[in-house]
Motif scaffolding. Structure first.
Motif, short mmCIF file in Angstrom:
data_model
loop_
_atom_site.label_atom_id
_atom_site.label_comp_id
_atom_site.label_asym_id
_atom_site.label_seq_id
_atom_site.Cartn_x
_atom_site.Cartn_y
_atom_site.Cartn_z
N ILE A 314 0.83 -1.21 0.00
CA ILE A 314 0.00 0.00 0.00
C ILE A 314 0.86 1.26 0.00
O ILE A 314 0.61 2.21 -0.77
N LEU A 317 2.44 1.60 -3.43
CA LEU A 317 1.48 2.09 -4.42
C LEU A 317 1.20 3.58 -4.22
O LEU A 317 1.09 4.34 -5.20
N THR A 318 1.09 3.99 -2.97
CA THR A 318 0.81 5.41 -2.69
C THR A 318 1.94 6.30 -3.16
O THR A 318 1.71 7.30 -3.88
N LEU A 378 -7.38 0.04 -2.73
CA LEU A 378 -7.24 1.32 -3.43
C LEU A 378 -7.77 2.48 -2.60
O LEU A 378 -7.24 3.60 -2.68
N VAL A 381 -5.03 3.65 -0.49
CA VAL A 381 -4.07 4.43 -1.28
C VAL A 381 -4.58 5.87 -1.45
O VAL A 381 -3.81 6.84 -1.29
N SER A 385 -2.66 9.04 0.35
CA SER A 385 -2.12 10.09 -0.52
C SER A 385 -2.68 11.46 -0.14
O SER A 385 -1.96 12.46 -0.15
#
Length: 662
Positions: A314, A317-318, A378, A381, A385
């Motif tokens: 995670i 991905l972020t 997601l 994420v 963010s």
């Protein structure tokens, strides 16, 4: 009911404690709200499953914010920014979607899932970015304007995304979730005006709805607001404003459009309304509270269980998403010629995913486009963010912006190739006016300023100026201080200004020095340093505003000028007395009390003088503002004005005589 009160109290306490602390530490209110949500949610566990429900309610703060943004944009302004809106915004959404989709495909995901993820991650957080821009005063900067263009396009792009995403539904997810979807529909049935309609009918309904909002906002809103305003009840006007925003949002939801886009459109239509400011003042408090609640729910909704299970995935991905979006935005900044620190502001401010990402994630799961496990990952994420975005603004403020300012100011001083009668040190708003007046009257000036961007801006409008520090003796020598007659000091730094005045007066006593002071105390320091004339930067403009205010209140113009002249005379004399006291004082409590007492006495003297009857006597300084008595010219013989009047009469007779028919 007791539970609702307790939950509301918990959210408010968290905001009241966390936000002021975050603001004091320079972190911004958004990060304060997010931290508050994390503390009361995953950390302490004071809030639970109701967070998601509250978040849907709090998203209405985003709707209100876009309505207020629309009120600030007149339609002609929106048309003027169409190139940036379509070009910059369109390329950002398109390139980000393609790049994220390509990366998702490389991980082995299906093309439809990859495309949906690309669309979700292409959006940025309108709420966080605009809120931070307003707090930090970045809205009018080049980077801020371009970021707003992209955010506006993203909000508009949500509409075709909502229409397109159902086409990406996976057959296996549809079959597997058919029963669950039916049960959910029984409990959460949503109203819709377009459900079951064919494509052409849906298009007509949507078009008619948008046309209705435009026409109604233009022709019906003013009579409505006039009728409500005539009641004189502020709370009814507030209710009307909320009714308008909520009604348009509900109407857009009924036809499957974005509520935020609908209220933004309504705001643009009402931007020219005479009720615009009243609408802003009534909506602003609700917007601020709901946005704060939204940010708290984002923090409280972070699922640390899923986060710790796939922590590195995670976080990777972020960070990867934010780096990818920042690189794409930097590329676009070169294409669209966004320069300097504005380029980094533009790239960093939009590097996160946005609050509409939660909406699209929920929409994709409802329409069987994304599996639930991927959607939950997601959503983390997106949330993280957004949580990291205030840190990017801190990075810009503390690291990037100072380097650009230092780089611009550390360059070598310009070679001064001319000299003049007057040298102007500092050419901001104050110095520019002085320079224009002098040059218009044929005075040769040499302009120095230590702000490189300011010098470049002046050169673009054909005002010759030189980059350099006026406190450097060598630059003053090159500028011709030995031969100059006047030095005007209008720099921003008080200490630097005082030191420059002291140095020039000591080294070049023949040079007259006029210095701009920030306040009364600074004027005393400049006088003590040797300035020949000191002008407080806001004093004369404030006097004129006060005089205009008196005239607007019905005071006769002659009386206004008399009062103004008397005030100026008393202010100058009192200023001299206060200066003498300041010069002979020491930094002690008794001195401070004596100075304060003297200042109060002088203020009372001015008030008493203003109350005197000026019809019994006039000072010499007021005589020019005293209206002359009737027939005052009869007391003069052979007055010079008689000849002027006689000549004018003769000329008129000649002209009229020439027009008589023969």
């Amino acid at each position: 009911m007791t539970g609702i009160f307790l939950q509301a109290f918990i959210y408010l306490v968290a905001a009241v404690i966390a936000v002021p602390i975050a603001k004091r530490l320079g972190l911004g209110s958004v990060l304060g709200y997010l931290i508050a949500g994390v503390v009361i949610g995953p950390v302490v566990g004071l809030v639970g499953d109701e967070t998601t429900t509250i978040q849907h309610f709090a998203e209405f703060g985003v709707v209100m914010m876009l309505f207020l943004v629309g009120l600030e944009l007149e339609p002609k302004m929106l048309w003027a920014m169409r190139n940036r809106l379509m070009g910059l915004g369109g390329l950002q959404v398109g390139l980000t979607t393609v790049a994220v989709m390509a990366i998702a495909l490389s991980f082995g995901l299906q093309w439809s899932i990859s495309l949906a993820i690309g669309l979700i991650f292409a959006l940025s957080s309108t709420a966080i970015v605009l809120q931070t821009f307003n707090e930090k005063g970045l809205t009018k900067t080049e980077g801020g304007r371009n970021a707003f263009s992209v955010l506006l396009f993203q909000d508009i792009a949500v509409i075709p995304m909502l229409a397109f995403i159902p086409l990406l539904a996976l057959p296996e997810l549809v079959a597997a979730a058919q029963t669950a979807a039916a049960n959910a529909a029984e409990h959460h049935e949503e109203m819709s005006l377009v459900a079951g309609l064919p494509g052409w009918a849906m298009g007509l309904v949507i078009t008619g709805t948008i046309a209705g909002v435009v026409v109604g906002g233009h022709f019906l809103s003013r009579p409505l607001f006039r009728f409500v305003a005539s009641s004189g009840l502020r709370e009814i006007f507030t209710a009307t404003a909320l009714m308008l925003v909520i009604g348009i949002a509900a109407l857009m939801s009924l036809v499957g459009l974005s509520p935020a886009l609908g209220t933004f459109l309504a705001g643009v239509i009402l931007a020219n309304s005479e009720f615009r400011h009243e609408l802003e003042s009534n909506i602003e408090p609700f917007k601020g509270l709901l946005l704060g609640l939204f940010f708290i729910t984002v923090g409280a909704g972070i699922n640390f269980g899923i986060l710790f299970e796939d922590f590195f995935l995670i976080i990777g991905l972020t960070i990867g998403l934010m780096v990818l979006k920042a690189l794409i935005l930097l590329l676009l900044s070169f294409i669209f010629k966004i320069k300097g620190s504005s380029r980094w502001l533009f790239a960093l401010s939009l590097a996160q995913a946005g609050e509409f990402g939660f909406v699209l994630l929920s929409f994709t799961t409802q329409n069987h486009v994304l599996p639930m496990d991927i959607a939950q990952l997601l959503s983390l994420v997106v949330a993280i963010s957004m949580f990291l975005t205030p840190g990017l603004f801190i990075l810009y403020d503390k690291v990037i912006l100072p380097r650009y300012e230092k780089a611009s100011n550390d360059r070598e001083a310009d070679e001064i190739d001319e000299q003049g009668t007057a040298i102007i040190a500092g050419v901001g708003r104050f110095g520019q006016v002085v320079n224009r007046l002098l040059t218009a009257n044929g005075v040769k000036t040499v302009v120095l300023d230590y702000e490189a961007t300011q010098v470049e801006n002046l050169r673009q409008i054909n005002i010759k100026s030189f980059f350099g520090d006026a406190t450097r003796p060598d630059l003053l020598h090159t500028a011709g201080i030995e031969e100059a007659s006047l030095l005007v000091v209008s720099m921003d730094n008080q200490e630097t200004t005082t030191e420059l005045v002291r140095y020039v007066k000591h080294t070049y006593p023949h040079v007259k020095i006029i210095a701009r002071a920030f306040d009364r105390g600074h004027s005393y320091m400049l006088r003590a340093a040797g300035a020949d004339h000191v002008e407080k930067e806001t004093f004369h403009s404030a006097i004129e505003v006060g005089a205009t205010s008196l005239r607007c209140l019905g005071v006769h113009p002659f009386l206004v000028e008399q009062q103004k002249a008397k005030y100026l005379r008393l202010e100058n004399s009192s200023s001299e007395m206060l200066y003498e006291t300041w010069m002979g004082g020491e930094e002690t409590e008794s001195y401070d009390n004596h100075y304060q007492h003297l200042f109060i006495q002088l203020e009372e003297t001015i008030r008493d003088a203003m109350d005197e009857d000026r019809m019994d006597r006039h000072g010499l300084t007021e005589r020019e503002w005293t209206p002359p008595p009737k027939d005052y010219l009869d007391d003069f013989t052979d007055h010079p004005l008689d000849k002027v009047i006689d000549d004018a009469v003769d000329d008129e007779d000649d002209i009229s005589g020439s027009e008589k028919p023969a």
